[in-house]
Write an enzyme that holds these catalytic residues in place. Structure first.
Site, PDB file in Angstrom:
ATOM      1  N   PRO A  85       0.266  -2.147   2.703  1.00 40.69           N
ATOM      2  CG  PRO A  85       2.380  -2.993   2.286  1.00 40.69           C
ATOM      3  CD  PRO A  85       0.945  -3.189   1.944  1.00 40.69           C
ATOM      4  CD  GLU A  86      -3.196   3.018   3.879  1.00 38.71           C
ATOM      5  OE1 GLU A  86      -3.263   4.237   4.081  1.00 38.71           O
ATOM      6  OE2 GLU A  86      -4.093   2.231   4.211  1.00 38.71           O
TER       7      GLU A  86
END
Ligand SMILES: [Zn+2]
Length: 288
Positions: free
Chosen positions: A2-3
């Site tokens: 996840p960014e």
């Protein structure tokens, strides 16, 4: 992994379930996932950890800086704060009262809310974790180590940070102390949109190109947040209500090495920068 857009999508989807709720209890199933202000949990009295995990407090907000989330009980310096990092495979989600807890073997922390809903932290690979901080002031201190948030980065802020480094621009963008929130997917997508080759030394970019890059980063991240983030084939990323994102359908370069550039038709190149797979178009992206 996840960014920023995925973490922001988790935050937005989580808020309606937790804001204003008193935390009635917490179930820590795997103690080593919880640390206290960076210090391992070992040796801390159990009651302190329960309090630190917000038991008895009312959730005021869920904040984000870069890829980190924080659940806080107020705006004052003495409010409580807990940081949640999703790492590679972490998930933070809400479960309605009575709902079945799926894939429970990787569930490490469960908060019980006064509504009967639960807030669940699950992380199969355990690169993520939950950090109990002393208070909101400690959160501000922790987040001051991060660069400015990428969702609102401006050209002059970015230029100030890039002119002092000769690293490849792609490597610089991945440095969370320089800019917070961009990882492998959105670095490649932003550099493509800005027309900048990923190996270009950061200090060789002109102010005009850096301004264009900052604009591309903001645009790509805003579009990705609006699309609910990118859910890749590994299937781990969903928001706090279990919904996948669909920005992966709009990736211009990430995951497309060897395929045709959607702008110029050239075959996309693939290489490694900092051991991270990097995809770019030699036709659309330039160094000088
Ligand atoms: Zn191209």
């Amino acid at each position: 992994m996840p960014e920023l857009p995925e973490v922001e999508s988790v935050r937005l989807s989580l808020l309606p379930h937790v804001r204003g709720q008193i935390v009635a209890g917490v179930d820590v199933r795997r103690a080593d996932v919880v640390s206290r202000g960076g210090v391992p949990r070992t040796g801390v009295r159990p009651g302190a950890v329960r309090e630190g995990l917000l038991v008895g407090s009312r959730v005021a907000a869920v904040l984000r800086r870069g890829k980190q989330l924080a659940i806080v009980t107020g705006e004052t310096a003495d409010a409580r704060a807990v940081v949640v990092q999703l790492g590679m495979s972490g998930q933070l989600f809400a479960l309605q009262p009575g709902a079945h807890l799926p894939n429970a073997s990787h569930v490490h922390v469960v908060w019980r809310l006064e509504s009967g809903a639960r807030l669940v932290f699950r992380d199969a690979r355990r690169f993520g974790g939950v950090t109990v901080l002393h208070d909101r002031a400690a959160l501000d201190e922790r987040w001051s180590q991060l660069g400015p948030d990428a969702l609102t980065i401006h050209g002059d802020q970015l230029a100030e940070r890039l002119h002092a480094t000769r690293r490849a621009i792609k490597a610089a963008l991945l440095d969370q102390g320089l800019l917070a929130g961009v990882g492998n997917i959105y670095a490649d997508e932003s550099l493509f949109r800005a027309g900048i080759s990923p190996r270009t030394p950061a200090n060789r970019l002109t102010p005009l190109r850096i301004a264009r890059l900052a604009g591309a980063i903001r645009e790509v991240l805003q579009e990705a947040v609006a699309a609910g983030g990118s859910s890749l084939a590994d299937g781990t990323y969903v928001d706090a209500e279990g919904n996948p994102g669909n920005f992966q359908l709009r990736h211009a370069v990430y995951g497309r090495g060897g395929e045709a550039c959607r702008v110029c038709g050239k075959k996309l190149r693939e290489g490694a920068i900092l051991n991270r797979t990097t995809v770019w178009c030699a036709g659309c992206q330039r160094a000088g």
